[in-house]
Design a protein around this motif. Structure first.
Motif, mmCIF file in Angstrom:
data_model
loop_
_atom_site.group_PDB
_atom_site.id
_atom_site.type_symbol
_atom_site.label_atom_id
_atom_site.label_comp_id
_atom_site.label_asym_id
_atom_site.label_seq_id
_atom_site.Cartn_x
_atom_site.Cartn_y
_atom_site.Cartn_z
ATOM 1 N N GLY A 9 0.823 -1.197 0.000
ATOM 2 C CA GLY A 9 0.000 0.000 0.000
ATOM 3 C C GLY A 9 0.862 1.253 0.000
ATOM 4 N N ARG A 11 0.857 5.634 -1.410
ATOM 5 C CA ARG A 11 0.193 6.714 -2.138
ATOM 6 C C ARG A 11 0.320 6.479 -3.634
ATOM 7 N NH1 ARG A 11 -1.683 11.494 -0.684
ATOM 8 N NH2 ARG A 11 -0.833 11.225 1.407
ATOM 9 N N ARG A 38 -11.986 -3.896 0.837
ATOM 10 C CA ARG A 38 -11.485 -2.567 1.188
ATOM 11 C C ARG A 38 -12.533 -1.824 2.006
ATOM 12 N NH1 ARG A 38 -11.446 0.490 -4.746
ATOM 13 N NH2 ARG A 38 -13.729 0.713 -4.969
ATOM 14 N N THR A 91 -9.278 5.133 -2.574
ATOM 15 C CA THR A 91 -8.646 5.356 -1.271
ATOM 16 C C THR A 91 -9.378 4.570 -0.202
ATOM 17 O OG1 THR A 91 -7.827 7.547 -1.871
ATOM 18 C CG2 THR A 91 -8.128 7.092 0.482
ATOM 19 N N ILE A 93 -8.532 1.317 3.206
ATOM 20 C CA ILE A 93 -7.679 0.262 3.757
ATOM 21 C C ILE A 93 -8.058 -1.029 3.043
ATOM 22 C CG2 ILE A 93 -6.987 -1.015 5.800
ATOM 23 C CD1 ILE A 93 -7.837 1.411 7.462
ATOM 24 N N TYR A 94 -7.046 -1.724 2.539
ATOM 25 C CA TYR A 94 -7.265 -2.952 1.777
ATOM 26 C C TYR A 94 -6.884 -4.166 2.624
ATOM 27 C CZ TYR A 94 -8.219 -0.360 -2.470
ATOM 28 O OH TYR A 94 -8.800 0.457 -3.407
ATOM 29 N N GLY A 119 -4.489 -5.334 7.089
ATOM 30 C CA GLY A 119 -4.859 -4.227 6.218
ATOM 31 C C GLY A 119 -3.668 -3.380 5.823
ATOM 32 N N THR A 120 -3.772 -2.781 4.647
ATOM 33 C CA THR A 120 -2.744 -1.856 4.173
ATOM 34 C C THR A 120 -3.436 -0.654 3.537
ATOM 35 O OG1 THR A 120 -0.726 -1.654 2.830
ATOM 36 C CG2 THR A 120 -2.483 -3.027 1.917
ATOM 37 N N GLN A 121 -2.965 0.523 3.865
ATOM 38 C CA GLN A 121 -3.610 1.760 3.430
ATOM 39 C C GLN A 121 -3.204 2.103 2.002
ATOM 40 O OE1 GLN A 121 -5.791 4.054 5.185
ATOM 41 N NE2 GLN A 121 -5.961 4.884 3.101
ATOM 42 N N THR A 123 -3.853 5.305 -0.618
ATOM 43 C CA THR A 123 -4.358 6.665 -0.756
ATOM 44 C C THR A 123 -4.079 7.145 -2.175
ATOM 45 O OG1 THR A 123 -3.901 7.123 1.574
ATOM 46 C CG2 THR A 123 -4.260 9.024 0.122
#
Length: 126
Positions: A9, A11, A38, A91, A93-94, A119-121, A123
């Motif tokens: 994850g 940006r 997500r 955007t 959390i996955y 989870g991984t963010q 954005t």
């Protein structure tokens, strides 16, 4: 103890790409269907993709179909989510999850999955 670990994850820019990974520890993706979910801020968790246990058959939600691709690498026991043409609405959390029950199919339903990653963010912004 079995657990799943997501990574990748970060940006991304609109129109750009990211790839997420989910490594299974203590379980083998050879014997499990896998799903990606997500959760965006203020929204419920959404099922976006799943892949069957062995034949690579997969399904996608309408929100990501044609842009995201799920795959498995059995040699590294990893499930990937290749995300292309990213949009700000991606955007979230996955999360990855494993389903030990569906041996010939996969489902875009949370209740089918018994083990979840942390989870991984992701954005997406310019």
């Amino acid at each position: 103890q079995a657990h799943l670990v997501e990574s990748g994850g970060g940006r991304g820019h609109p129109g750009g790409s990211l790839i997420l990974s989910c490594v299974a520890h203590g379980r083998s993706w050879n014997f499990l269907a896998a799903g990606w979910f997500r959760q965006a801020p203020g929204k419920e968790r959404e099922a976006i993709s799943c892949i069957k246990r062995r034949d690579g058959g997969s399904f996608y939600s309408a929100s990501v179909k044609g842009r995201f691709t799920i795959s498995k690498d059995y040699s590294t026991n990893t499930v990937y989510l290749q995300m292309t043409n990213l949009q700000p609405e991606d955007t979230a959390i996955y999360f990855c999850a494993s389903d030990p029950n569906n041996w010939a199919d996969c489902r875009l339903r949370e209740d089918q999955y018994d083990l979840w990653g942390q989870g991984t963010q992701v954005t997406v912004s310019s």
